[in-house]
Each structure stands twice: as C-alpha cells, then as structure tokens.
Design a protein around this motif. Structure first.
Motif, PDB file in Angstrom:
ATOM      1  N   ALA A 102       0.858  -1.186   0.000  1.00 49.68           N
ATOM      2  CA  ALA A 102       0.000   0.000   0.000  1.00 49.68           C
ATOM      3  C   ALA A 102       0.889   1.229   0.000  1.00 49.68           C
ATOM      4  N   ARG A 103       0.662   2.143  -0.915  1.00 48.04           N
ATOM      5  CA  ARG A 103       1.489   3.344  -0.983  1.00 48.04           C
ATOM      6  C   ARG A 103       1.316   4.188   0.275  1.00 48.04           C
ATOM      7  N   ALA A 104       2.409   4.844   0.642  1.00 53.99           N
ATOM      8  CA  ALA A 104       2.397   5.633   1.876  1.00 53.99           C
ATOM      9  C   ALA A 104       1.328   6.716   1.848  1.00 53.99           C
ATOM     10  N   GLY A 105       1.108   7.334   0.687  1.00 55.39           N
ATOM     11  CA  GLY A 105       0.078   8.369   0.589  1.00 55.39           C
ATOM     12  C   GLY A 105      -1.306   7.818   0.874  1.00 55.39           C
ATOM     13  N   LEU A 106      -1.545   6.569   0.464  1.00 56.68           N
ATOM     14  CA  LEU A 106      -2.843   5.932   0.728  1.00 56.68           C
ATOM     15  C   LEU A 106      -2.984   5.620   2.214  1.00 56.68           C
ATOM     16  N   LEU A 110      -5.911   6.884   5.023  1.00 50.63           N
ATOM     17  CA  LEU A 110      -6.629   6.112   6.036  1.00 50.63           C
ATOM     18  C   LEU A 110      -6.633   6.847   7.372  1.00 50.63           C
ATOM     19  N   ASP A 111      -5.489   7.453   7.708  1.00 50.73           N
ATOM     20  CA  ASP A 111      -5.388   8.170   8.979  1.00 50.73           C
ATOM     21  C   ASP A 111      -6.261   9.420   9.001  1.00 50.73           C
ATOM     22  N   LEU A 112      -6.607   9.921   7.823  1.00 55.12           N
ATOM     23  CA  LEU A 112      -7.441  11.116   7.749  1.00 55.12           C
ATOM     24  C   LEU A 112      -8.933  10.780   7.865  1.00 55.12           C
ATOM     25  N   LEU A 113      -9.233   9.496   8.059  1.00 58.65           N
ATOM     26  CA  LEU A 113     -10.622   9.039   8.212  1.00 58.65           C
ATOM     27  C   LEU A 113     -10.790   8.383   9.581  1.00 58.65           C
ATOM     28  N   ALA A 115     -12.975   8.488  11.941  1.00 58.45           N
ATOM     29  CA  ALA A 115     -14.302   8.042  12.370  1.00 58.45           C
ATOM     30  C   ALA A 115     -14.903   6.999  11.436  1.00 58.45           C
ATOM     31  N   THR A 116     -14.195   6.642  10.381  1.00 59.07           N
ATOM     32  CA  THR A 116     -14.706   5.704   9.387  1.00 59.07           C
ATOM     33  C   THR A 116     -13.795   4.489   9.290  1.00 59.07           C
ATOM     34  N   PRO A 117     -14.296   3.275   9.528  1.00 60.57           N
ATOM     35  CA  PRO A 117     -13.448   2.095   9.369  1.00 60.57           C
ATOM     36  C   PRO A 117     -13.062   1.917   7.902  1.00 60.57           C
ATOM     37  N   ALA A 118     -11.777   1.768   7.637  1.00 59.52           N
ATOM     38  CA  ALA A 118     -11.313   1.664   6.252  1.00 59.52           C
ATOM     39  C   ALA A 118     -10.107   0.745   6.162  1.00 59.52           C
ATOM     40  N   MET A 119     -10.023   0.012   5.057  1.00 57.14           N
ATOM     41  CA  MET A 119      -8.907  -0.888   4.794  1.00 57.14           C
ATOM     42  C   MET A 119      -8.410  -0.683   3.363  1.00 57.14           C
ATOM     43  N   VAL A 120      -7.159  -1.053   3.132  1.00 55.49           N
ATOM     44  CA  VAL A 120      -6.620  -1.176   1.783  1.00 55.49           C
ATOM     45  C   VAL A 120      -6.470  -2.668   1.525  1.00 55.49           C
ATOM     46  N   ILE A 121      -7.163  -3.182   0.499  1.00 56.79           N
ATOM     47  CA  ILE A 121      -7.187  -4.618   0.224  1.00 56.79           C
ATOM     48  C   ILE A 121      -6.713  -4.860  -1.209  1.00 56.79           C
ATOM     49  N   SER A 122      -5.820  -5.829  -1.396  1.00 53.77           N
ATOM     50  CA  SER A 122      -5.330  -6.163  -2.735  1.00 53.77           C
ATOM     51  C   SER A 122      -6.415  -6.885  -3.523  1.00 53.77           C
ATOM     52  N   ASP A 123      -6.185  -7.061  -4.823  1.00 53.05           N
ATOM     53  CA  ASP A 123      -7.187  -7.744  -5.641  1.00 53.05           C
ATOM     54  C   ASP A 123      -7.334  -9.215  -5.261  1.00 53.05           C
TER      55      ASP A 123
END
Length: 201
Positions: A102-106, A110-113, A115-123
């Motif tokens: 996962a790119r550092a910018g992405l 995530l840290d900017l959200l 209050a919202t649960p979020a993940m980065v998931i590969s294909d």
C-alpha cells in the motif's frame, strides 16, 4: 538484530524521501529535504518515540508488521525492504513486487478518516493496511502469514470466519468471493504471482 546498522539505514532512508513522494506538502518554510520523524511515525502508524528509539539504536526488536509499515512509509524497494528485515533479525517476507504494498500516501489517507473504518485490500483479498477504527471493529487483519493472508482462504478454511453470519449470507458471500477470484484470474492470466498462489488449490 544489528541495532546500529538498522538505525543508520532508517535515518539515511528517511532523509532521502521527499515529502511529495508520500503525499505531504513541503511548505515554504521547510528546511529538511527529507521526512521528519513525526511524518514517518504518522505514515507508519507508530509513535514518534518509537521511531526516535529505532534511529538511536535503543529500541526493542521491531515486529515484521512494524517493519512492513516502515518499508511502506519510506518507499523502500523490494531489495531495501529485505535488507531492513535482515538488519532487524527477521527473515525477509517473500517478495511480491510493488503492487502488493500500500502506498504511503494511501496510508496517510486512512489516517485522515478516523471516524470511518477503512482498509486497503489487494485484488487477491489481502488486507495491506487498516486504520484504527477498522481495527476496533474487525481486529488486526494485517498480521496473517501464508495463505491465511487472503480473505477467501480464511473464509473457506476457517469456520470461525463464518460463524457470525447466517447460512443464507454465507452462501451469498461464498459465491461473491469465488466470482471475484475468477475475475482476478482473468486479469492476471499468465502472471507469475497468480500461478504461484493458485497452485495451492
């Protein structure tokens, strides 16, 4: 663990990464060309104090999860990532190319959200990163090894992954996972990584 060499490597890499590479605006008053320790800590999801102790050779042995987070934050190549793992006394994880990281910018997004649960998931269904709210709701999802890294593998081989879902939902979700894997197989036809994974059945 080679503390002094690890500390030197982390300092040099931090100083060589330009803020723009990780989605951070440099600003007109910025003196340092590289990243600040606070920025590395934010991008890697760890405390500033721990980054300081790592760079001063005073830290405990970092886990493979922390090392992977540092590798993403510092934009390390696969070879540099392997070197980082060896300096910390770990066997390097199997190299899977830039597409798996996962790119550092992405990660920063995530840290900017908060209050919202979020993940980065590969294909292929591997959780590459998640924010704090996601960990609260779903638990830590990035520490699995082997085939357990993939959501579909855990769903079909571990009953604890299905216990909280009613039978009809299990059937629907199973079909959805299979359809998604077939779509990935079509996109990755002939690809080395897909061939390696599919050999496990």
């Amino acid at each position: 663990m080679q503390r002094e060499q690890l500390a030197d490597f982390l300092r040099r890499r931090r100083e060589s990464v330009r803020p723009a590479e990780v989605g951070i605006a440099a600003g007109p008053r910025r003196r340092a060309t590289g990243l600040r320790r606070e920025e590395v800590a934010m991008l890697a999801g760890m405390s500033v104090d721990y980054v300081v102790r790592l760079e001063q050779g005073r830290s405990s042995r970092p886990s493979t999860q922390l090392l992977a987070a540092l590798a993403r934050a510092l934009c390390l190549t696969d070879d540099e990532r392997d070197h980082l793992f060896r300096l910390a006394g770990h066997r390097p994880a199997p190299g899977e190319g830039v597409a798996r990281l996962a790119r550092a910018g992405l990660l920063r997004l995530l840290d900017l959200l908060p209050a919202t649960p979020a993940m980065v998931i590969s294909d292929l269904g591997e959780v590459l990163a998640q924010n704090a709210m996601s960990r609260v709701l779903a638990g830590e999802q990035t520490g699995f090894t082997g085939d357990d890294r993939y959501l579909a593998h855990r769903w079909f081989t571990r009953s604890d992954q299905r216990d909280g879902h009613p039978p009809q939902e299990q059937v629907r979700h199973s079909r959805q996972l299979v359809a998604e894997l077939r779509a990935v197989a079509g996109r990755r036809a002939g690809g080395t990584r897909w061939s390696t994974d599919s050999s496990h059945g």
